[in-house]
Design a protein around this motif. Structure first.
Motif, short mmCIF file in Angstrom:
data_model
loop_
_atom_site.label_atom_id
_atom_site.label_comp_id
_atom_site.label_asym_id
_atom_site.label_seq_id
_atom_site.Cartn_x
_atom_site.Cartn_y
_atom_site.Cartn_z
N ASP A 154 -0.47 3.59 -3.83
CA ASP A 154 -0.90 4.69 -3.06
C ASP A 154 -2.36 5.39 -3.44
O ASP A 154 -2.77 5.08 -4.80
CB ASP A 154 -0.04 5.57 -2.47
N HIS A 155 -2.84 6.42 -3.01
CA HIS A 155 -4.03 7.21 -3.35
C HIS A 155 -3.63 7.83 -4.64
O HIS A 155 -4.47 7.87 -5.75
CB HIS A 155 -4.29 8.32 -2.30
N SER A 156 -2.32 8.29 -4.90
CA SER A 156 -2.01 9.09 -6.25
C SER A 156 -2.16 8.12 -7.21
O SER A 156 -2.51 8.13 -8.33
CB SER A 156 -0.62 9.44 -5.80
N PHE B 222 -11.46 5.73 -0.34
CA PHE B 222 -10.91 6.67 -1.44
C PHE B 222 -11.44 6.15 -2.87
O PHE B 222 -11.84 7.01 -3.76
CB PHE B 222 -9.53 6.75 -1.45
N ILE B 223 -11.69 4.97 -3.34
CA ILE B 223 -11.97 4.43 -4.51
C ILE B 223 -13.52 4.83 -4.71
O ILE B 223 -13.74 5.49 -5.76
CB ILE B 223 -11.82 2.92 -4.56
N LYS C 30 -15.00 7.30 -3.45
CA LYS C 30 -15.09 8.77 -3.53
C LYS C 30 -14.81 9.20 -5.21
O LYS C 30 -15.29 9.95 -5.64
CB LYS C 30 -14.29 9.51 -2.75
N GLY C 31 -13.60 8.44 -5.64
CA GLY C 31 -13.00 8.88 -6.75
C GLY C 31 -14.33 8.44 -7.90
O GLY C 31 -14.18 9.15 -9.02
N TYR D 95 -9.49 -3.01 -4.65
CA TYR D 95 -10.52 -2.60 -3.46
C TYR D 95 -10.89 -3.66 -2.85
O TYR D 95 -10.80 -3.67 -1.35
CB TYR D 95 -11.86 -2.47 -4.37
N LYS E 90 0.74 -1.17 0.10
CA LYS E 90 -0.08 -0.15 0.10
C LYS E 90 0.83 1.35 -0.15
O LYS E 90 0.31 2.29 -0.24
CB LYS E 90 -0.97 0.03 1.09
N HIS F 222 -7.79 1.62 1.17
CA HIS F 222 -8.13 2.51 -0.18
C HIS F 222 -9.65 2.21 -0.32
O HIS F 222 -10.15 3.37 -1.52
CB HIS F 222 -7.43 1.79 -1.23
N VAL G 41 -3.73 5.03 -7.39
CA VAL G 41 -5.20 4.48 -7.50
C VAL G 41 -6.03 5.61 -8.40
O VAL G 41 -6.71 5.50 -9.31
CB VAL G 41 -6.13 4.51 -6.13
N LEU G 42 -5.62 6.73 -8.19
CA LEU G 42 -6.44 8.06 -8.67
C LEU G 42 -6.01 8.11 -10.27
O LEU G 42 -6.90 8.40 -11.03
CB LEU G 42 -6.04 9.42 -8.20
#
Length: 492
Positions: free
Chosen positions: A211-213, A250-251, A253-254, A241, A207, A247, A215-216
């Motif tokens: 990371d979030h970047s 965040f997923i 929300k994205g 997921y 992870k 995550h 995944v985005l």
């Protein structure tokens, strides 16, 4: 070997792989030819600057994307099985460096040898990760994710609907724009997929790299016009997921943000169907009682997805998600039905047929209390559909009476519903041009008569009175016009 790897990339999802968060996304459900387009070109930056390092170095400096090399700069490295176990991590890193080179795949005759070396190297890396032949060091895992990012995160080409200044004939909707680098890109996606699903991958460690970047940027790639790429992205994001619980919010929300942008701004996006397939699995795994966050997602994102003109492209997946919500919490059926009525199409008959199909699925899971809250506006809309001059709309509305559960709900509330529907049925019998609609209407009318003869007679009496009043008003109107015409003639 490559054929085997490609086949593994399209294997069905095992239930054991997703048991911690739901079931696999519904198979199929999207015609790869029906590609929706977007007028937004997504910019995908590389995760770092190019760093030039000696391939022979046994230290592991950061692997970054490199420009295409001059011919002869890439060496053909030995296979993993041909070196000692203690040397495999260094070899793994050197192979990652080779895979960082970028090539121009629009020119098939340029750097053919180097492209083939990279392809073979990617095949070896996929096989090594999948086989679990040796645990990958932490530093090599980080460099592998950076190499993957350098290959897949890129500027997507202009969508086919965009005005590029070309005077060529527009591409047909069933001809998707295919990525020329796919033979290599597929192997990079396969490597990422095998890394994510591998039992040797430590989630706590991975992870940090996924990371979030990361995944985005994966979510941004769903706007790719190549259906093969979107299929891989769907599978990979679904596994991310499932494996990385940190995550999950965040997923969600994205995905929400992509839907909002699509609904209220662009109405252009290629991957709505694939994202909805992922959500179908996520919704199936929601715990009860359902969180308020999930209910808001239904009201603010899923139901408004019925609004865009291109809803037919993803309606099957959308309908699946909607029904999943109602099956999870039957009290949401009133909210869903009112939402459908809010976005009911006025002039698009094909959309109207889709709405009627979805409405039947929702009504199948609707309980009596929720049905009673929305039955008046619902059957006013159904009555309008019954009288539609488009025979498919009228036919689909009449098919609702083939569903035993819906007929049961109607029977329980016939005192309210029958007076709303009776006039529409009678108008069809008197005036509808299509004989099939005429026959179906007679059957529904007969069903009402057998259900409650007294109510049927009362509705028929009221219909006759209204028809008589309408005839009388028409006669009076005609008489007034005659008097006005006579007065005008005398005034001359």
């Amino acid at each position: 070997m490559l054929k085997n790897i490609i086949k593994r990339g399209h294997k069905k999802v095992l239930k054991s792989e997703v048991s911690d968060f739901g079931h696999a996304p519904p198979a199929g459900g999207r015609n790869s030819g029906n590609v929706s387009t977007s007028d937004v070109v997504v910019n995908h930056a590389s995760r770092g600057n190019m760093v030039t390092n000696s391939i022979q170095s046994q230290q592991t400096p950061s692997v970054m994307t490199s420009a295409a090399p001059a011919s002869g700069n890439i060496e053909n490295l030995p296979l993993f099985r041909d070196v000692q176990i203690s040397e495999r991590q260094v070899l793994f890193f050197r192979k990652l460096q080779i895979c960082c080179f970028q090539f121009d795949f629009t020119d098939t005759m340029k750097l053919v040898r180097e492209k083939e070396i990279k392809r073979q190297t990617l095949v070896e890396l996929v096989d090594y990760v999948q086989s679990g032949a040796g645990k990958i060091s932490e530093s090599n895992q980080e460099e592998m994710v950076k190499m993957i990012a350098g290959n897949i995160f890129r500027c997507l080409p202009p969508a086919s609907h965009e005005n590029t200044g070309s005077e060529n004939v527009e591409q047909e909707e069933d001809e998707p724009c295919l990525e020329p680098s796919w033979p290599h890109l597929q192997l990079v996606y396969e490597l990422l997929l095998r890394y994510v699903v591998s039992s040797d991958t430590d989630t706590k460690l991975a992870k940090r790299f996924i990371d979030h970047s990361f995944v985005l940027k994966l979510l941004d790639l769903f706007d790719s016009e190549d259906p093969r790429e979107r299929e891989y992205l769907k599978t990979i994001l679904h596994r991310v997921y499932g494996k990385f619980m940190v995550h999950r919010p965040f997923i969600r929300k994205g995905i929400n943000n992509i839907f909002y942008r699509f609904i209220y701004e662009t109405e252009r996006h290629s991957g709505i169907g694939e994202l909805l397939e992922i959500l179908g699995s996520i919704i199936n795994g929601f715990a009860l009682p359902m969180k308020e966050e999930h209910k808001l997602f239904l009201v603010r994102a899923l139901i408004p997805l019925h609004k865009p003109k291109s809803v037919a492209m993803y309606h099957q997946q959308l309908s699946y998600c909607i029904v999943q919500f109602v099956e999870k919490d039957y009290k949401l059926s009133d909210t869903v039905i009112r939402g459908l009525l809010k976005y009911w199409p006025v002039t698009n008959c094909q959309k109207e047929v889709l709405f009627l199909q979805e409405l039947e699925e929702v009504l199948e899971t609707t309980q009596a209390a929720e049905f009673q809250r929305c039955m008046v506006p619902l059957f006013r809309q159904i009555a309008r559909c019954l009288n539609s001059p488009h025979f498919q709309v009228a036919e689909r509305a009449l098919f609702l009476w083939n569903n035993e559960h819906i007929v049961g709900l109607i029977a329980q509330n016939r005192n309210v519903i029958f007076p709303i529907i009776f006039d529409a049925l009678q108008k069809n019998i008197d005036n509808h041009w299509n004989q099939a609609i005429h026959g179906l209407t007679v059957n529904v009318r007969k069903m009402f008569m057998e259900m409650d003869a007294e109510l049927f007679d009362e509705c028929q009496r009221q219909y006759s009175e209204k028809a008589a009043r309408a005839t009388e008003l028409e006669e009076q109107r005609e008489l007034r016009w005659q008097r006005l015409a006579a007065a005008a003639t005398q005034g001359r």
